[in-house]
Design a protein around this motif. Structure first.
Motif, mmCIF file in Angstrom:
data_model
loop_
_atom_site.group_PDB
_atom_site.id
_atom_site.type_symbol
_atom_site.label_atom_id
_atom_site.label_comp_id
_atom_site.label_asym_id
_atom_site.label_seq_id
_atom_site.Cartn_x
_atom_site.Cartn_y
_atom_site.Cartn_z
ATOM 1 N N HIS A 1 -40.714 -21.976 46.128
ATOM 2 C CA HIS A 1 -40.090 -22.799 47.339
ATOM 3 C C HIS A 1 -41.585 -22.430 48.608
ATOM 4 C CE1 HIS A 1 -36.356 -20.209 46.445
ATOM 5 N NE2 HIS A 1 -35.762 -21.219 46.516
ATOM 6 N N GLU A 2 -41.642 -23.577 48.754
ATOM 7 C CA GLU A 2 -42.699 -23.768 49.903
ATOM 8 C C GLU A 2 -42.309 -24.448 51.225
ATOM 9 O OE1 GLU A 2 -45.895 -23.134 49.458
ATOM 10 O OE2 GLU A 2 -45.904 -22.505 47.522
ATOM 11 N N ILE A 3 -42.860 -24.382 52.427
ATOM 12 C CA ILE A 3 -42.283 -25.128 53.442
ATOM 13 C C ILE A 3 -43.024 -26.191 53.319
ATOM 14 C CG2 ILE A 3 -42.917 -24.770 56.333
ATOM 15 C CD1 ILE A 3 -40.678 -23.009 54.753
ATOM 16 N N GLY A 4 -42.687 -27.404 53.481
ATOM 17 C CA GLY A 4 -43.039 -28.175 53.826
ATOM 18 C C GLY A 4 -43.279 -29.127 55.422
ATOM 19 N N ILE A 5 -44.104 -30.112 55.426
ATOM 20 C CA ILE A 5 -43.752 -30.016 57.550
ATOM 21 C C ILE A 5 -43.366 -31.900 56.608
ATOM 22 C CG2 ILE A 5 -44.692 -31.067 59.207
ATOM 23 C CD1 ILE A 5 -46.237 -28.617 58.628
ATOM 24 N N ILE A 6 -41.937 -32.724 57.482
ATOM 25 C CA ILE A 6 -41.810 -33.860 57.256
ATOM 26 C C ILE A 6 -43.092 -34.822 57.915
ATOM 27 C CG2 ILE A 6 -40.254 -35.833 58.352
ATOM 28 C CD1 ILE A 6 -38.637 -33.682 57.948
ATOM 29 N N ASN B 1 -36.480 -35.045 61.105
ATOM 30 C CA ASN B 1 -37.333 -35.648 62.234
ATOM 31 C C ASN B 1 -38.404 -35.049 62.277
ATOM 32 O OD1 ASN B 1 -34.937 -36.745 64.194
ATOM 33 N ND2 ASN B 1 -35.189 -34.751 64.024
ATOM 34 N N LYS B 2 -39.582 -36.008 62.316
ATOM 35 C CA LYS B 2 -41.002 -35.987 61.939
ATOM 36 C C LYS B 2 -41.624 -34.428 62.689
ATOM 37 C CE LYS B 2 -45.272 -38.308 62.810
ATOM 38 N NZ LYS B 2 -45.905 -36.928 62.521
ATOM 39 N N ASP B 3 -42.548 -33.671 62.147
ATOM 40 C CA ASP B 3 -42.857 -32.591 61.990
ATOM 41 C C ASP B 3 -41.665 -31.279 61.699
ATOM 42 O OD1 ASP B 3 -45.754 -33.811 62.606
ATOM 43 O OD2 ASP B 3 -44.679 -34.339 64.886
ATOM 44 N N ASP B 4 -40.380 -31.857 61.204
ATOM 45 C CA ASP B 4 -39.783 -30.555 61.027
ATOM 46 C C ASP B 4 -40.579 -29.906 59.806
ATOM 47 O OD1 ASP B 4 -37.657 -31.817 63.177
ATOM 48 O OD2 ASP B 4 -35.891 -32.194 61.782
ATOM 49 N N LYS B 5 -40.004 -28.506 59.544
ATOM 50 C CA LYS B 5 -40.196 -27.708 58.804
ATOM 51 C C LYS B 5 -39.081 -27.907 57.381
ATOM 52 C CE LYS B 5 -43.713 -25.874 61.547
ATOM 53 N NZ LYS B 5 -43.665 -26.606 62.427
ATOM 54 N N GLY C 1 -51.347 -30.136 52.235
ATOM 55 C CA GLY C 1 -52.604 -31.551 51.304
ATOM 56 C C GLY C 1 -51.584 -32.128 50.385
ATOM 57 N N LEU C 2 -50.709 -31.974 49.940
ATOM 58 C CA LEU C 2 -49.992 -32.473 49.021
ATOM 59 C C LEU C 2 -49.199 -33.388 49.553
ATOM 60 C CD1 LEU C 2 -49.172 -33.507 45.971
ATOM 61 C CD2 LEU C 2 -47.863 -31.154 46.106
ATOM 62 N N ILE C 3 -48.661 -34.900 49.249
ATOM 63 C CA ILE C 3 -48.216 -35.921 50.301
ATOM 64 C C ILE C 3 -47.035 -36.176 49.006
ATOM 65 C CG2 ILE C 3 -47.463 -37.666 51.271
ATOM 66 C CD1 ILE C 3 -49.461 -35.823 52.576
ATOM 67 N N LEU C 4 -45.843 -35.834 49.564
ATOM 68 C CA LEU C 4 -44.641 -36.040 48.133
ATOM 69 C C LEU C 4 -43.529 -37.225 49.036
ATOM 70 C CD1 LEU C 4 -43.360 -32.395 47.298
ATOM 71 C CD2 LEU C 4 -44.324 -33.927 46.547
ATOM 72 N N THR C 5 -42.988 -38.192 48.119
ATOM 73 C CA THR C 5 -42.636 -39.096 48.954
ATOM 74 C C THR C 5 -41.030 -39.528 48.436
ATOM 75 O OG1 THR C 5 -43.088 -40.691 47.080
ATOM 76 C CG2 THR C 5 -44.507 -40.670 49.143
ATOM 77 N N ASP C 6 -40.209 -40.522 48.744
ATOM 78 C CA ASP C 6 -39.082 -40.530 47.682
ATOM 79 C C ASP C 6 -38.814 -40.602 46.429
ATOM 80 O OD1 ASP C 6 -40.019 -42.690 48.537
ATOM 81 O OD2 ASP C 6 -38.325 -44.028 49.186
ATOM 82 N N LYS C 7 -40.051 -41.185 46.099
ATOM 83 C CA LYS C 7 -39.901 -41.118 44.881
ATOM 84 C C LYS C 7 -40.003 -39.888 43.981
ATOM 85 C CE LYS C 7 -42.262 -45.411 44.514
ATOM 86 N NZ LYS C 7 -43.503 -45.739 45.895
ATOM 87 N N ASN C 8 -40.661 -38.767 44.360
ATOM 88 C CA ASN C 8 -40.960 -37.528 44.264
ATOM 89 C C ASN C 8 -39.509 -35.983 44.279
ATOM 90 O OD1 ASN C 8 -44.106 -38.688 45.017
ATOM 91 N ND2 ASN C 8 -43.539 -37.241 43.539
ATOM 92 N N LEU C 9 -38.959 -36.741 45.144
ATOM 93 C CA LEU C 9 -37.684 -36.187 45.900
ATOM 94 C C LEU C 9 -36.591 -36.506 46.260
ATOM 95 C CD1 LEU C 9 -39.837 -35.921 49.666
ATOM 96 C CD2 LEU C 9 -39.585 -34.119 47.772
ATOM 97 N N ILE D 1 -43.206 -35.805 53.333
ATOM 98 C CA ILE D 1 -43.830 -34.682 52.926
ATOM 99 C C ILE D 1 -45.362 -33.655 53.152
ATOM 100 C CG2 ILE D 1 -42.756 -32.083 52.821
ATOM 101 C CD1 ILE D 1 -40.259 -33.420 52.876
ATOM 102 N N ASN D 2 -45.242 -33.167 54.116
ATOM 103 C CA ASN D 2 -46.799 -32.183 53.414
ATOM 104 C C ASN D 2 -46.994 -31.322 53.276
ATOM 105 O OD1 ASN D 2 -49.247 -31.669 53.572
ATOM 106 N ND2 ASN D 2 -49.964 -32.983 55.189
ATOM 107 N N ILE D 3 -47.142 -30.623 51.452
ATOM 108 C CA ILE D 3 -47.383 -29.393 51.201
ATOM 109 C C ILE D 3 -48.309 -28.956 51.022
ATOM 110 C CG2 ILE D 3 -46.343 -27.808 49.574
ATOM 111 C CD1 ILE D 3 -44.082 -29.416 49.495
#
Length: 116
Positions: free
Chosen positions: A24-29, A88-92, A41-49, A37-39
């Motif tokens: 489990h990791e905490i990501g920031i939108i 929303n943007k910046d949500d965890k 430094g790793l950016i995940l997009t709708d293709k990965n999520l 989502i940024n985890i």
């Protein structure tokens, strides 16, 4: 050491140094359009999520809804309720890996704030 063993050792070393999402990791939108989502430094997009349905805007349908308003009982048949997007943007959010390049966004969370 054979060339194959050297190559395997180099690959193992590089994979240990790569960004690794644990259980489990905490990501920031980062953004909603496009969804990112940024985890660490790793950016995940709708293709990965894969995102929990209840976090996104959606419609729930019902056959019968009963409730009391003041001193009256109300019954509504065959209706629907629109639930708004909860993100929303910046949500965890909590992110979990489910396969090599797919991650599941399960919940929105508050970090470092007490609700007590």
């Amino acid at each position: 050491m054979l060339a194959e063993e050297k190559l395997k050792a180099a690959l193992d070393s590089n994979s240990r140094n790569a960004i690794d999402i644990k259980e489990h990791e905490i990501g920031i939108i980062e953004s909603l359009e496009p969804f990112q989502i940024n985890i660490g430094g790793l950016i995940l997009t709708d293709k990965n999520l894969i995102i929990n349905y209840d976090l996104l805007e959606h419609i729930e349908y019902f056959k019968i809804l009963r409730g009391t308003v003041g001193d009256r009982s109300e019954t509504i048949s065959n209706g629907s309720i629109l639930f708004e997007n909860k993100l929303n943007k910046d949500d965890k959010v909590i992110v979990r890996p489910i396969s090599k390049n797919k991650y599941y966004v399960s919940n929105k969370v508050k970090v470092g704030e007490s609700n007590v």
